[in-house]
Scaffold this motif. Structure first.
Motif, PDB file in Angstrom:
ATOM      1  N   PHE A   1     -50.519 -44.165  67.514  1.00 19.34           N
ATOM      2  CA  PHE A   1     -49.332 -43.327  67.703  1.00 19.34           C
ATOM      3  C   PHE A   1     -49.614 -41.871  67.359  1.00 19.34           C
TER       4      PHE A   1
ATOM      5  N   ARG B   1     -51.503 -40.372  70.293  1.00 21.81           N
ATOM      6  CA  ARG B   1     -50.569 -40.144  71.400  1.00 21.81           C
ATOM      7  C   ARG B   1     -49.707 -38.919  71.144  1.00 21.81           C
ATOM      8  N   GLY B   2     -49.217 -38.804  69.917  1.00 23.43           N
ATOM      9  CA  GLY B   2     -48.389 -37.652  69.583  1.00 23.43           C
ATOM     10  C   GLY B   2     -49.141 -36.343  69.711  1.00 23.43           C
TER      11      GLY B   2
ATOM     12  N   SER C   1     -56.504 -48.101  68.366  1.00 25.50           N
ATOM     13  CA  SER C   1     -56.356 -46.672  68.657  1.00 25.50           C
ATOM     14  C   SER C   1     -57.335 -46.152  69.697  1.00 25.50           C
TER      15      SER C   1
ATOM     16  N   SER D   1     -55.881 -44.429  72.908  1.00 19.49           N
ATOM     17  CA  SER D   1     -55.200 -43.169  72.621  1.00 19.49           C
ATOM     18  C   SER D   1     -56.182 -42.092  72.174  1.00 19.49           C
TER      19      SER D   1
END
Length: 215
Positions: free
Chosen positions: A139, A142-143, A78, A81
């Protein structure tokens, strides 16, 4: 003849096994720098190397954090990100919400540290593989970036611009940015922590054998 060559190589690799990755990395750096110096005029200069550090000082800080993770036998997918989320959040707080940079930076650091602590707690409490947890964290970060903005946010804050344009002068007319100084300070602190503190020894012990480290 082959035996005469392989025996010294085996002895050398056995003696310097711990330093072999560093030696290979240094050799590749020298090789690439030499090739670039031949192909591109003006490439062979100390300022070019310093410019690489100026452009990638933040990556050194990220790599230092990853070093602790890898030494414990873990992995963190992670980090990229989360770094992107940090920059987006900083720009959003400063440019679109008018928060002073001196307040935005601690907020962003707390968000990043909190996210890392949360993933660490999930890994430890539920005994889930770090690969899975940090993949989900990647993720999520990123979102959150897309929730903040789907477009890049230009930073025009005077304080940020002034810091970005600040040069730390070195002998010979060379210079670096404050980010490089911060990265080097973090590097020295990480070295001291890993090699001269109980916490650092625990990090190495966890990477070797977690059960033994608990004793």
């Amino acid at each position: 003849m082959s035996t005469l060559l392989t025996k010294p190589l085996h002895r050398f690799s056995a003696r310097h096994a711990a330093r072999l990755p560093l030696m290979v990395t240094a050799a590749l750096l020298v090789a690439m720098f030499s090739i670039g110096s031949v192909q591109y005029e003006g490439f062979f200069s100390a300022q070019v190397l310093l410019n690489v550090m100026i452009d990638n000082g933040f990556l050194l800080v990220v790599a230092i954090g990853m070093t602790f993770v890898v030494l414990t036998g873990g992995i963190d997918l992670s980090v990229g990100s989360v770094a992107a989320l940090s920059t987006m959040l900083t720009a959003w707080l400063v440019e679109q919400n008018g928060l002073p940079l001196a307040l935005a930076v601690p907020v962003v650091l707390l968000v990043g540290a909190g996210g890392g602590a949360l993933m660490g707690w999930v890994i430890h409490a539920f005994e889930i593989q770090p690969f899975i947890v940090t993949l989900a964290g990647m993720f999520l970060a990123r979102g959150l970036c897309y929730m903040i903005s789907t477009e890049s946010i230009s930073v025009t804050d005077p304080t940020t611009t002034r810091i970005a344009q600040t040069r730390v002068l070195l002998p010979g007319g060379l210079f670096v940015s404050p980010a490089v100084v911060i990265a080097l300070v973090v590097l020295v602190l990480a070295f001291v922590v890993l090699h001269h503190t109980r916490f650092g020894l625990t990090v190495y012990a966890l990477g070797g054998n977690e059960s033994s480290a608990r004793l």
